[in-house]
Design a protein around this motif. Structure first.
Motif, PDB file in Angstrom:
ATOM      1  N   LEU A   1       0.917  -1.293  -0.350  1.00  0.00           N
ATOM      2  CA  LEU A   1       0.147   0.129  -0.250  1.00  0.00           C
ATOM      3  C   LEU A   1       0.726   1.350  -0.100  1.00  0.00           C
ATOM      4  CD1 LEU A   1      -3.145   0.607   2.488  1.00  0.00           C
ATOM      5  CD2 LEU A   1      -2.010   2.150   1.577  1.00  0.00           C
ATOM      6  N   ILE A   2       0.532   2.199  -0.926  1.00  0.00           N
ATOM      7  CA  ILE A   2       1.249   3.504  -1.310  1.00  0.00           C
ATOM      8  C   ILE A   2       1.120   4.399  -0.607  1.00  0.00           C
ATOM      9  CG2 ILE A   2       3.261   5.048  -2.732  1.00  0.00           C
ATOM     10  CD1 ILE A   2       3.680   1.929  -3.466  1.00  0.00           C
ATOM     11  N   LEU A   3       1.502   5.351  -0.059  1.00  0.00           N
ATOM     12  CA  LEU A   3       0.815   6.856   0.267  1.00  0.00           C
ATOM     13  C   LEU A   3       1.320   8.060   0.112  1.00  0.00           C
ATOM     14  CD1 LEU A   3      -0.096   6.035   4.362  1.00  0.00           C
ATOM     15  CD2 LEU A   3      -1.724   6.365   2.386  1.00  0.00           C
TER      16      LEU A   3
ATOM     17  N   THR B   1       6.763   8.348   9.195  1.00  0.00           N
ATOM     18  CA  THR B   1       5.826   7.402   9.680  1.00  0.00           C
ATOM     19  C   THR B   1       4.488   7.755  10.465  1.00  0.00           C
ATOM     20  OG1 THR B   1       8.399   7.367  10.782  1.00  0.00           O
ATOM     21  CG2 THR B   1       6.988   6.225  12.216  1.00  0.00           C
ATOM     22  N   ALA B   2       4.044   8.938  11.153  1.00  0.00           N
ATOM     23  CA  ALA B   2       2.821   9.080  11.137  1.00  0.00           C
ATOM     24  C   ALA B   2       1.879   8.345  10.469  1.00  0.00           C
ATOM     25  CB  ALA B   2       2.239  10.511  11.803  1.00  0.00           C
ATOM     26  N   MET B   3       1.875   8.561   9.173  1.00  0.00           N
ATOM     27  CA  MET B   3       1.233   8.151   7.841  1.00  0.00           C
ATOM     28  C   MET B   3       1.042   6.552   8.631  1.00  0.00           C
ATOM     29  SD  MET B   3       2.139  10.881   4.696  1.00  0.00           S
ATOM     30  CE  MET B   3       0.942  10.259   4.311  1.00  0.00           C
ATOM     31  N   VAL B   4       2.244   5.898   8.464  1.00  0.00           N
ATOM     32  CA  VAL B   4       2.105   4.593   8.324  1.00  0.00           C
ATOM     33  C   VAL B   4       1.415   4.336   9.456  1.00  0.00           C
ATOM     34  CG1 VAL B   4       3.478   2.446   8.746  1.00  0.00           C
ATOM     35  CG2 VAL B   4       4.418   4.567   6.935  1.00  0.00           C
ATOM     36  N   ASN B   5       1.452   4.597  10.677  1.00  0.00           N
ATOM     37  CA  ASN B   5       0.757   4.146  12.550  1.00  0.00           C
ATOM     38  C   ASN B   5      -0.524   4.360  12.055  1.00  0.00           C
ATOM     39  OD1 ASN B   5       3.234   3.253  13.554  1.00  0.00           O
ATOM     40  ND2 ASN B   5       3.522   5.126  14.390  1.00  0.00           N
TER      41      ASN B   5
ATOM     42  N   VAL C   1      -5.245  11.308   5.791  1.00  0.00           N
ATOM     43  CA  VAL C   1      -4.944   9.438   5.876  1.00  0.00           C
ATOM     44  C   VAL C   1      -6.064   9.110   6.583  1.00  0.00           C
ATOM     45  CG1 VAL C   1      -3.565   7.446   7.065  1.00  0.00           C
ATOM     46  CG2 VAL C   1      -2.417  10.144   6.355  1.00  0.00           C
ATOM     47  N   HIS C   2      -7.160   8.988   7.193  1.00  0.00           N
ATOM     48  CA  HIS C   2      -7.488   8.953   7.887  1.00  0.00           C
ATOM     49  C   HIS C   2      -9.397   8.070   7.172  1.00  0.00           C
ATOM     50  CE1 HIS C   2     -11.772   7.986  10.414  1.00  0.00           C
ATOM     51  NE2 HIS C   2     -10.510   8.113  11.044  1.00  0.00           N
ATOM     52  N   LEU C   3      -9.280   9.590   6.214  1.00  0.00           N
ATOM     53  CA  LEU C   3     -10.079   9.102   5.264  1.00  0.00           C
ATOM     54  C   LEU C   3     -10.212   8.376   3.608  1.00  0.00           C
ATOM     55  CD1 LEU C   3     -11.573  13.002   4.516  1.00  0.00           C
ATOM     56  CD2 LEU C   3     -12.195  11.437   4.990  1.00  0.00           C
ATOM     57  N   LEU C   4      -8.445   8.168   3.464  1.00  0.00           N
ATOM     58  CA  LEU C   4      -7.990   6.710   2.460  1.00  0.00           C
ATOM     59  C   LEU C   4      -8.408   5.448   3.634  1.00  0.00           C
ATOM     60  CD1 LEU C   4      -4.907   9.094   1.573  1.00  0.00           C
ATOM     61  CD2 LEU C   4      -6.569   7.816  -0.133  1.00  0.00           C
ATOM     62  N   GLY C   5      -7.830   5.889   4.268  1.00  0.00           N
ATOM     63  CA  GLY C   5      -7.968   4.665   5.140  1.00  0.00           C
ATOM     64  C   GLY C   5      -9.459   3.694   5.470  1.00  0.00           C
TER      65      GLY C   5
END
Length: 181
Positions: free
Chosen positions: A66-68, A79-83, A124-128
């Motif tokens: 998965l690539i952000l 790192t925060a985006m991954v977490n 990132v939350h919306l993408l998740g």
């Protein structure tokens, strides 16, 4: 308990209990270790972290990564985006890759003054959430028995998406799904 400006008294009470604050000797300079004076202390601080519009996109590769991506360059952002993505989706951290800081990536505004992470986390939350919904929608199309399930039942590991009791191989899904936010 996560720290929050709404629960500071509770956080302080919990911390005091965990370190035995109420059993300490309250008299200053009363606890020694050799030539050293031992004591208890604590502090609370706050820093305003404003938010601005920030964008990111997400791609699932046929290899199962998965690539952000975002143009954000703030220190620690990757790192925060991954977490955040991992916590929200349970997608394995080692399979989440991040690309930052290029002009061709989705726009992210100012990263100064502690605004970077506060801004990008929303994207990132919306993408998740979109990621889980896309997996669920595709899984429903490939397996009609999943029609009655809900997206909250999704679990993801290195090899499978598990919805309820139904397991689907990730490569099957990854070949079909790619979306942007």
């Amino acid at each position: 308990m996560p720290w929050s400006s709404h629960f500071i008294a509770e956080a302080l009470s919990m911390g005091a209990e965990k370190i035995g604050w109420h059993h300490r000797k309250p008299q200053p300079q009363s606890l020694l270790s050799g030539d050293w004076q031992i004591g208890y202390g604590m502090a609370v601080g706050m820093w305003h972290a404003g938010r601005q519009q920030a964008n990111a996109n997400l791609t699932l590769t046929p290899q199962g990564d998965l690539i952000l991506r975002t143009a954000m360059t703030d220190i620690g952002t990757g790192t925060a985006m991954v977490n955040v993505m991992h916590e929200l989706t349970e997608f394995p951290k080692h399979r989440i890759k991040v690309e930052l800081g290029h002009l061709d990536l989705p726009l992210a505004r100012n990263q100064g003054g502690s605004t970077g992470l506060a801004s990008i986390v929303g994207a990132v939350h919306l993408l998740g959430e979109d990621f889980k919904k896309a997996l669920f929608d595709y899984a429903q199309k490939t397996n009609p028995s999943l029609q009655a399930k809900v997206t909250e039942t999704i679990q993801i590991d290195d090899q499978h998406v598990v919805i309820g009791q139904t397991s689907i191989l990730l490569p099957t899904l990854f070949k079909k799904i790619s979306f942007k936010n």
